[in-house]
Design a protein around this motif. Structure first.
Motif, short mmCIF file in Angstrom:
data_model
loop_
_atom_site.label_atom_id
_atom_site.label_comp_id
_atom_site.label_asym_id
_atom_site.label_seq_id
_atom_site.Cartn_x
_atom_site.Cartn_y
_atom_site.Cartn_z
N ALA A 206 89.45 2.46 -23.31
CA ALA A 206 88.81 1.94 -24.51
C ALA A 206 87.64 2.84 -24.90
CB ALA A 206 88.33 0.52 -24.28
N ALA A 207 87.52 3.08 -26.18
CA ALA A 207 86.40 3.87 -26.69
C ALA A 207 85.13 3.04 -26.62
CB ALA A 207 86.67 4.27 -28.13
N PRO A 208 84.00 3.70 -26.47
CA PRO A 208 82.74 2.96 -26.55
C PRO A 208 82.58 2.39 -27.95
CG PRO A 208 82.37 5.29 -25.99
CD PRO A 208 83.82 5.12 -26.23
N ARG A 209 81.85 1.31 -28.07
CA ARG A 209 81.57 0.72 -29.38
C ARG A 209 80.50 1.55 -30.05
NH1 ARG A 209 85.89 -0.74 -30.20
NH2 ARG A 209 85.13 -1.15 -32.28
N VAL A 210 80.81 2.06 -31.20
CA VAL A 210 79.87 2.84 -31.98
C VAL A 210 79.18 1.89 -32.95
CG1 VAL A 210 79.64 4.72 -33.64
CG2 VAL A 210 81.26 4.92 -31.75
N ASN A 211 77.87 1.81 -32.85
CA ASN A 211 77.13 0.83 -33.64
C ASN A 211 76.72 1.36 -35.01
OD1 ASN A 211 77.24 -0.94 -31.45
ND2 ASN A 211 75.41 -0.05 -30.55
N ILE A 212 77.49 2.29 -35.52
CA ILE A 212 77.21 2.85 -36.84
C ILE A 212 78.45 2.63 -37.69
CG2 ILE A 212 76.81 5.00 -38.09
CD1 ILE A 212 75.09 5.90 -35.79
N THR B 122 74.60 6.74 -42.07
CA THR B 122 73.57 6.23 -41.16
C THR B 122 73.54 7.00 -39.83
OG1 THR B 122 75.09 4.52 -40.36
CG2 THR B 122 73.60 3.91 -42.15
N LEU B 123 74.32 8.08 -39.74
CA LEU B 123 74.23 8.95 -38.57
C LEU B 123 72.86 9.62 -38.54
CD1 LEU B 123 77.66 10.85 -38.51
CD2 LEU B 123 76.84 9.24 -36.81
N PRO B 124 72.35 9.94 -37.35
CA PRO B 124 71.09 10.67 -37.29
C PRO B 124 71.19 11.97 -38.10
CG PRO B 124 71.71 9.90 -35.11
CD PRO B 124 72.88 9.62 -36.03
N LEU C 139 82.17 14.86 -37.24
CA LEU C 139 82.76 14.70 -35.91
C LEU C 139 81.73 15.02 -34.84
CD1 LEU C 139 85.09 14.22 -33.95
CD2 LEU C 139 85.77 16.61 -34.32
N ALA C 140 81.01 16.12 -35.00
CA ALA C 140 79.97 16.50 -34.03
C ALA C 140 78.88 15.44 -33.96
CB ALA C 140 79.38 17.86 -34.40
N GLY C 141 78.52 14.86 -35.11
CA GLY C 141 77.51 13.81 -35.13
C GLY C 141 77.94 12.57 -34.38
N VAL C 142 79.20 12.20 -34.51
CA VAL C 142 79.73 11.04 -33.78
C VAL C 142 79.78 11.35 -32.28
CG1 VAL C 142 81.78 9.60 -33.40
CG2 VAL C 142 80.99 10.06 -35.73
N MET C 143 80.21 12.54 -31.92
CA MET C 143 80.28 12.89 -30.49
C MET C 143 78.89 12.98 -29.86
SD MET C 143 83.71 15.24 -29.95
CE MET C 143 82.92 16.77 -30.13
N SER D 244 86.99 10.26 -44.28
CA SER D 244 87.76 9.11 -44.77
C SER D 244 87.91 8.04 -43.69
CB SER D 244 89.13 9.55 -45.27
OG SER D 244 89.94 9.95 -44.18
N LEU D 245 87.46 8.32 -42.49
CA LEU D 245 87.53 7.37 -41.38
C LEU D 245 86.16 6.78 -41.13
CD1 LEU D 245 89.65 9.65 -39.03
CD2 LEU D 245 90.48 7.78 -40.47
N THR D 246 86.09 5.84 -40.21
CA THR D 246 84.79 5.31 -39.79
C THR D 246 84.39 6.04 -38.51
OG1 THR D 246 85.77 3.61 -38.37
CG2 THR D 246 85.36 3.01 -40.70
N PRO D 247 83.10 6.00 -38.17
CA PRO D 247 82.70 6.57 -36.88
C PRO D 247 83.47 5.95 -35.71
CG PRO D 247 80.76 6.26 -38.26
CD PRO D 247 81.93 5.62 -38.98
N GLN D 248 83.75 4.65 -35.78
CA GLN D 248 84.50 4.00 -34.70
C GLN D 248 85.93 4.53 -34.64
OE1 GLN D 248 83.19 1.69 -32.34
NE2 GLN D 248 85.05 2.46 -31.37
#
Length: 171
Positions: free
Chosen positions: A25-31, A36-38, A83-87, A156-160
């Motif tokens: 399972a992927a971690p839950r991304v709270n964004i 709203t990414l840093p 992608l880099a911001g999410v990772m 076009s996707l969400t961070p999650q």
């Protein structure tokens, strides 16, 4: 339940992008949204000896029993930077580090380091970036063949959804 055609088509597209079964399972991304990414978003691609960096990461991956994640892109590409911001998120960074050795490879304007995807059987011009190669390092085999450009329209996707896609390739 009444679902709009847009929701169904997005759900169908997401199902096609993911591997057959996500064992971890992927971690839950709270964004919820990319805006709203840093900020500023990371600039992960740099000039360097991509082949040497991949060889070193592959050796580390073999030793640590991880997969190799080769991220092909460019700092000019918003989808690559998203992608880099999410990772880089606090929820994702330890997860990625636990399961993958990551190498970013600058492809310039599709005119640099194109021998890297070719060495994994990807012929011709990349269909888009980021192109993510998930490699089983022991036989040096591409695991996600045919899906390497699934994140080329990351915005076009969400961070999650990005987190879920990455988690789907944990070996």
């Amino acid at each position: 339940m009444n679902r709009s055609p847009v929701v169904l088509s997005l759900a169908a597209a997401a199902a096609l992008m993911l591997p057959a079964a996500a064992p971890v399972a992927a971690p839950r991304v709270n964004i919820a949204k990319f805006d709203t990414l840093p900020q500023p978003l990371p600039l992960p691609y740099h000039a360097g000896n991509a082949k040497a960096e991949i060889a070193a990461a592959r050796a580390r991956a073999i030793k640590a029993h991880k997969r190799l994640l080769i991220d092909l892109g460019g700092n000019w590409c918003l989808d690559c930077r998203l992608l880099a911001g999410v990772m880089d998120l606090p929820q994702m960074k330890p997860f990625v580090a636990k399961h993958f050795e990551v190498v970013t490879v600058d492809v310039g304007r599709f005119d640099q380091n194109l021998d890297i995807p070719e060495s994994y059987g990807i012929k011709g011009r990349l269909a888009g970036v980021p192109a993510v190669l998930i490699v089983d390092p022991k036989p040096n085999r591409l695991v996600n063949a045919g899906r390497e450009t699934a994140l080329a329209d990351a915005r076009s996707l969400t961070p999650q959804a990005l987190a879920d896609w990455i988690a789907g390739w944990v070996g």
